[in-house]
Enzyme design. Structure first.
Site, PDB file in Angstrom:
ATOM      1  CD  GLN A  63      37.038  45.012  34.760  1.00 50.28           C
ATOM      2  OE1 GLN A  63      36.300  44.369  34.023  1.00 50.28           O
ATOM      3  NE2 GLN A  63      37.270  44.666  36.024  1.00 50.28           N
ATOM      4  N   GLY A  96      38.812  34.086  29.884  1.00 49.11           N
ATOM      5  CA  GLY A  96      37.851  35.117  30.268  1.00 49.11           C
ATOM      6  C   GLY A  96      37.318  34.867  31.664  1.00 49.11           C
ATOM      7  CB  SER A  97      34.346  36.232  33.353  1.00 48.81           C
ATOM      8  OG  SER A  97      33.258  35.755  32.574  1.00 48.81           O
ATOM      9  CG  ASN A  98      36.008  31.953  37.345  1.00 44.58           C
ATOM     10  OD1 ASN A  98      36.916  32.719  37.033  1.00 44.58           O
ATOM     11  ND2 ASN A  98      36.202  30.885  38.097  1.00 44.58           N
ATOM     12  CB  CYS A 126      43.963  35.994  34.670  1.00 44.60           C
ATOM     13  SG  CYS A 126      45.236  35.390  33.559  1.00 44.60           S
ATOM     14  N   GLY A 168      33.099  31.258  31.157  1.00 40.95           N
ATOM     15  CA  GLY A 168      33.888  30.052  30.904  1.00 40.95           C
ATOM     16  C   GLY A 168      33.123  28.785  31.235  1.00 40.95           C
ATOM     17  CD  GLU A 193      44.153  28.259  31.828  1.00 44.77           C
ATOM     18  OE1 GLU A 193      44.151  28.827  32.943  1.00 44.77           O
ATOM     19  OE2 GLU A 193      44.454  27.068  31.677  1.00 44.77           O
ATOM     20  CD  GLU A 236      39.754  37.786  38.156  1.00 43.24           C
ATOM     21  OE1 GLU A 236      40.901  37.621  37.719  1.00 43.24           O
ATOM     22  OE2 GLU A 236      38.745  37.257  37.655  1.00 43.24           O
TER      23      GLU A 236
END
Length: 488
Positions: free
Chosen positions: A336, A233-235, A289, A238, A255, A390
């Site tokens: 999104q 998923g997103s930083n 990703c 995560g 990831e 991103e």
């Protein structure tokens, strides 16, 4: 098998039973191509529901880990066979929930089946090595032991492949699983879990609990009886999960994002580079990703590449992914779509030039969906937000450079390091790229997106926790090494 027999409501699967959440509340899953189409309703679960699932998984793991690898592998073979029979149904559900085309979701379902069969075979492969001992009367060797209960947190962009490439290795190595899918694609995940149920897995070996990330996702990270957490998923999320797991000593695997470059050298096959750039950037509406996000082009071929790129992008058909002839579907959800529009405005504000797209396509068929055109900016510099952050949409930034050496410097000038590709016929350029590119996946004369299921997958820098998924590398996360010393 059916999850629910009334009102299109999908239950949690806990301890081998489909059960409603203790909250009595549900979450609506809608079709991003047509928001009037309700795919189904999933449980808005509570910590109590999560506790119940973890307890079931913990109990089931006692017997599951005692099975031989071959026995656990046979279950995975059976799941693959069930899923193969239900391929069209699962793929259609995924298209309705996530928006990518039916051809893509059929391919993703087929990949999930192949992953199950790959890891079924992994049950017959070695789990350790004999090591010479200094004591001639002793035997020393290594084996592997499962972590225990594994929490699986998955995103909406690959609602079939990602859950399976996490769940299958977790199970084959003797762990049991509690999975929390993204709510946007939780109906698809419920159908996958149905395949495990139909294949006859023992009660509690796999459990699904749906709900919000703040309650169920964070609950998995914090739960004292969850021994390992695998997250995609997103930083931001995560890192939060990693910090929570670290505090209590749980193993974790993250990831996260990418800002993936394609370098186009002056000697490249431009037609090949254009085809791969479009596929890498715009397939799945750019919601991968590993999607191509920056295209770094040598100045000698910049104009020729751009002309070919724009001509091919013009040919892309946009619409409902269930319809024939559609190449690109909508964004997966309203948030999104809004994110992509936000980056379009950022690009304009920073002085980049919008040369294609950036708007919702015109026509009645687009009014009830989260559609946006493929978007291309040029006159982009590496310090701009659209070259650094991103976007996770059908969005690419064209950057002109004077050499491959400069292109590599630009390619590495981001916080991410997931995937990257170069198009060149020059072996020296290829070798420089392989050696100098800071990415976990580097591809030569191929699109940035995609990795074969038997190969390790993961990123460098801020793209991951530096572990690897898929292939044999998966056992490094899902097991611990045990060293054994035997003396008569």
């Amino acid at each position: 098998m059916t999850v629910s027999t009334k009102n299109n409501i999908y239950s949690n699967f806990i301890g081998g039973q489909w059960v409603e959440s203790s909250s009595g509340d549900v979450i609506k899953s809608i079709n991003p191509a047509n928001t009037n189409d309700i795919v189904g309703y999933v449980q808005n679960s509570t910590k109590q529901d999560l506790d119940s699932a973890v307890a079931s998984a913990k109990k089931a793991q006692i017997q599951w880990k005692k099975l031989s690898g071959a026995e656990r592998g046979q279950y995975l073979y059976n799941v693959a066979n069930v899923m193969e029979k239900r391929l069209d149904e699962i793929a259609e559900c995924a298209t309705r929930e996530m928006g990518k085309t039916l051809a893509e979701t059929k391919g993703e379902t087929s990949r999930g089946i192949a992953i199950l069969r790959y890891y079924a075979g992994e049950g017959m492969r070695k789990v350790g090595d004999v090591i010479p001992s200094t004591d001639q009367e002793a035997l020393m060797f290594t084996t592997r032991t499962p972590l225990g209960v594994v929490g699986v947190i998955t995103p909406w962009n690959f609602p079939i492949a990602i859950p399976i490439w996490k769940v299958a290795p977790a199970l084959i190595y003797g762990n049991t699983v509690v999975i929390k899918p993204a709510t946007d694609t939780a109906v698809t995940c419920a159908k996958i879990v149905e395949c495990f149920e139909e294949a006859g897995l023992p009660a509690g070996v796999i459990n699904i609990v749906t709900g919000s990330g703040s309650v169920i996702g964070q609950g998995i990270a914090d739960h004292p009886d969850i021994n390992g957490i695998t997250f995609t998923g997103s930083n931001g999320i995560g890192k939060q999960i990693g910090q929570s797991a670290l505090k209590r000593g749980a193993k974790y695997q993250l990831e996260m994002g990418g800002k993936n470059p394609v370098i186009v050298a002056a000697d490249a096959d431009l037609d090949l580079a254009v085809e791969a750039t479009i596929a890498g950037a715009f397939r799945s509406t750019g919601q991968k990703c590993t999607a191509t996000s920056r295209v770094i082009i040598e100045s000698d071929v910049y104009d020729a590449f751009k002309e070919k790129l724009l001509a091919k992008t013009e040919e892309i058909t946009i619409g409902d992914g269930l319809k024939e002839g559609i190449w690109m579907g909508p964004c997966a959800n309203k948030n999104q779509l809004q994110t992509v529009f936000t980056y379009v405005q950022k690009g304009l504000d920073e002085g980049a030039s919008l040369v294609f797209g950036g708007e919702q396509p015109k026509g009645n068929e687009y009014e009830n969906g989260f559609y946006i055109q493929p978007t291309i900016f040029e006159n982009v510099t590496s310090n701009m937000a659209i070259a650094q952050e991103e976007v996770f949409g059908p969005f690419i930034a064209l950057i002109k450079v004077d050499s491959v050496k400069e292109g590599l410097e630009v390619a590495n000038d981001v916080q991410y390091g997931l995937s990257a590709s170069i198009f060149t016929t020059n072996i020296a350029h290829m070798l420089s790229f392989i050696n100098e590119m800071d990415a976990g996946l580097v591809r030569i004369n191929a699109e940035s997106a995609g990795v074969e299921l038997q190969a390790p997958f993961g990123g460098m820098k801020q793209s991951s926790s530096h572990s690897r998924e898929q292939g044999e590398a998966a056992k490094e996360f899902f097991t611990s090494i045990k060293t054994v010393f035997v003396k008569g």
